[in-house]
Design a protein around this motif. Structure first.
Motif, PDB file in Angstrom:
ATOM      1  N   UNK A   1      13.381 -17.912  11.166  1.00 16.86           N
ATOM      2  CA  UNK A   1      14.344 -18.508  12.094  1.00 16.86           C
ATOM      3  C   UNK A   1      14.498 -17.654  13.354  1.00 16.86           C
ATOM      4  N   UNK A   2      14.569 -16.338  13.163  1.00 15.54           N
ATOM      5  CA  UNK A   2      14.690 -15.442  14.310  1.00 15.54           C
ATOM      6  C   UNK A   2      13.454 -15.552  15.200  1.00 15.54           C
ATOM      7  N   UNK A   3      12.275 -15.630  14.586  1.00 16.56           N
ATOM      8  CA  UNK A   3      11.028 -15.776  15.340  1.00 16.56           C
ATOM      9  C   UNK A   3      11.051 -17.032  16.202  1.00 16.56           C
ATOM     10  N   UNK A   4      11.445 -18.154  15.606  1.00 19.62           N
ATOM     11  CA  UNK A   4      11.462 -19.415  16.351  1.00 19.62           C
ATOM     12  C   UNK A   4      12.548 -19.429  17.424  1.00 19.62           C
ATOM     13  N   UNK A   5      13.675 -18.789  17.145  1.00 19.46           N
ATOM     14  CA  UNK A   5      14.733 -18.701  18.165  1.00 19.46           C
ATOM     15  C   UNK A   5      14.260 -17.866  19.342  1.00 19.46           C
ATOM     16  N   UNK A   6      13.553 -16.776  19.073  1.00 15.97           N
ATOM     17  CA  UNK A   6      13.025 -15.947  20.156  1.00 15.97           C
ATOM     18  C   UNK A   6      11.987 -16.712  20.964  1.00 15.97           C
ATOM     19  N   UNK A   7      11.179 -17.518  20.295  1.00 17.75           N
ATOM     20  CA  UNK A   7      10.232 -18.369  21.020  1.00 17.75           C
ATOM     21  C   UNK A   7      10.967 -19.361  21.912  1.00 17.75           C
ATOM     22  N   UNK A   8      12.073 -19.882  21.404  1.00 14.97           N
ATOM     23  CA  UNK A   8      12.866 -20.837  22.183  1.00 14.97           C
ATOM     24  C   UNK A   8      13.441 -20.181  23.431  1.00 14.97           C
ATOM     25  N   UNK A   9      13.876 -18.927  23.304  1.00 13.81           N
ATOM     26  CA  UNK A   9      14.478 -18.230  24.438  1.00 13.81           C
ATOM     27  C   UNK A   9      13.479 -17.967  25.555  1.00 13.81           C
ATOM     28  N   UNK A  10      12.176 -17.998  25.240  1.00 19.12           N
ATOM     29  CA  UNK A  10      11.172 -17.826  26.292  1.00 19.12           C
ATOM     30  C   UNK A  10      11.021 -19.077  27.150  1.00 19.12           C
ATOM     31  N   UNK A  11      11.634 -20.189  26.715  1.00 16.12           N
ATOM     32  CA  UNK A  11      11.535 -21.462  27.447  1.00 16.12           C
ATOM     33  C   UNK A  11      12.862 -21.807  28.130  1.00 16.12           C
ATOM     34  N   UNK A  12      13.607 -20.802  28.575  1.00 13.43           N
ATOM     35  CA  UNK A  12      14.934 -21.035  29.142  1.00 13.43           C
ATOM     36  C   UNK A  12      14.879 -21.926  30.377  1.00 13.43           C
ATOM     37  N   UNK A  13      13.884 -21.728  31.223  1.00 13.87           N
ATOM     38  CA  UNK A  13      13.795 -22.543  32.442  1.00 13.87           C
ATOM     39  C   UNK A  13      13.533 -24.005  32.101  1.00 13.87           C
ATOM     40  N   UNK A  14      12.703 -24.244  31.096  1.00 17.74           N
ATOM     41  CA  UNK A  14      12.398 -25.612  30.671  1.00 17.74           C
ATOM     42  C   UNK A  14      13.654 -26.310  30.156  1.00 17.74           C
ATOM     43  N   UNK A  15      14.410 -25.619  29.317  1.00 17.34           N
ATOM     44  CA  UNK A  15      15.620 -26.219  28.781  1.00 17.34           C
ATOM     45  C   UNK A  15      16.713 -26.334  29.836  1.00 17.34           C
ATOM     46  N   UNK A  16      16.666 -25.456  30.848  1.00 12.89           N
ATOM     47  CA  UNK A  16      17.588 -25.598  31.969  1.00 12.89           C
ATOM     48  C   UNK A  16      17.344 -26.899  32.724  1.00 12.89           C
TER      49      UNK A  16
END
Length: 218
Positions: free
Chosen positions: A5-20
Motif C-alpha cells: 500500500x505504501x509503495x502504491x501511495x508513493x507512486x500516486x504521489x509522483x502523479x500530483x500534477x496529473x491529479x491536480x
C-alpha cells in the motif's frame, strides 16, 4: 500488504500534477454544469482506474520478478490492489462530495438527498468497474486488456439485447413494462439488492484475479 500500500501511495504521489488537472476539471464541471453527477463521478472513477496504472508500473522492466522475491504472497498482492483502488476511489468520492456540497450551497442549488444518492450509485460503479477491470489487467496486461475488455463489453451487450428480445417474443414480456414495474419497488430494497450484487461481483473478481496471478510466471 502494508508495504504494498505504501509503495502504491508513493507512486500516486509522483502523479500530483496529473491529479491536480483532474481536480480542476472536476471543479469546473461543478461550477459550469447544472448536473452534479458528472463532476461527482469524474474524479472518483479516475482515481479508481489509477490502480491499473500501478500494475503497469509493477510490470515495467520485469519488475514483478523482483517484487515477488520479497516476503509477500501473490494473494496479498491481488487483495492489496483491490483495497488500494477502493481506498483511492473512496477518498476521491469524499473530496468530490464535499466540493459539490460547498459549490452547490454557494449557488443555492444544494440538494443533499440527490447528492448522497448520486454518491451511492458512483460508489457501486467503482466497485463493479474495479471488479471487471482488474482481472483483465492482470491476465492480459495493459494493452491487450483494453482490447479484451471492449470485446467482452460488446459480447455482453449483444447477448443482453438477444436475451431481452428472446424473452419478449417467447414469453410476451415487455421490457418497458418490466422497467416501469421496477420503479414501484421501494428504494431501500433496490439499494440493498445493488449492494449485494456489487459485493458478489467483487468477491468473484478477487477469486478470479488470485487464480490468474498464481498461474502467471515472472
Amino acid at each position: 500488504m502494508k508495504g504494498l500500500l505504501i509503495k502504491d501511495i508513493m507512486l500516486t504521489l509522483t502523479q500530483k500534477s496529473y491529479f491536480g488537472i483532474v481536480f480542476v476539471i472536476m471543479l469546473a464541471s461543478f461550477i459550469f454544469s447544472n448536473d452534479a453527477s458528472l463532476g461527482l463521478g469524474f474524479m472518483p472513477l479516475i482515481m479508481t482506474l489509477f490502480t491499473l496504472s500501478t500494475i503497469s508500473y509493477d510490470e515495467f522492466d520485469n519488475g514483478n520478478s523482483f517484487l515477488f522475491t520479497l516476503p509477500i504472497q501473490r494473494k496479498e498482492y491481488v487483495v492489496e490492489k483491490y483495497c488500494f483502488g477502493l481506498l483511492m476511489g473512496s477518498i476521491a468520492l469524499l473530496i468530490a462530495l464535499v466540493c459539490a456540497g460547498v459549490i452547490a450551497s454557494m449557488q443555492e442549488t444544494l440538494f443533499i438527498k440527490e447528492l448522497l444518492m448520486t454518491a451511492f450509485v458512483i460508489a457501486l460503479l467503482m466497485v463493479v468497474m474495479l471488479s471487471i477491470m482488474l482481472p483483465f489487467q492482470l491476465c492480459f496486461g495493459p494493452e491487450k486488456a483494453r482490447i479484451a475488455l471492449l470485446a467482452g463489453i460488446g459480447i455482453v451487450s449483444v447477448l443482453g439485447v438477444l436475451v431481452v428480445k428472446g424473452a419478449s417474443s417467447l414469453f410476451g414480456v415487455d421490457s418497458i413494462d418490466l422497467l416501469s414495474s421496477l420503479s414501484t419497488i421501494k428504494a431501500g430494497v433496490l439499494m440493498c439488492a445493488a449492494v449485494i450484487v456489487a459485493i458478489v461481483c467483487l468477491f468473484i473478481s478477487v477469486k478470479i484475479s488470485v487464480r490468474i496471478i498464481k498461474r502467471k510466471e515472472f
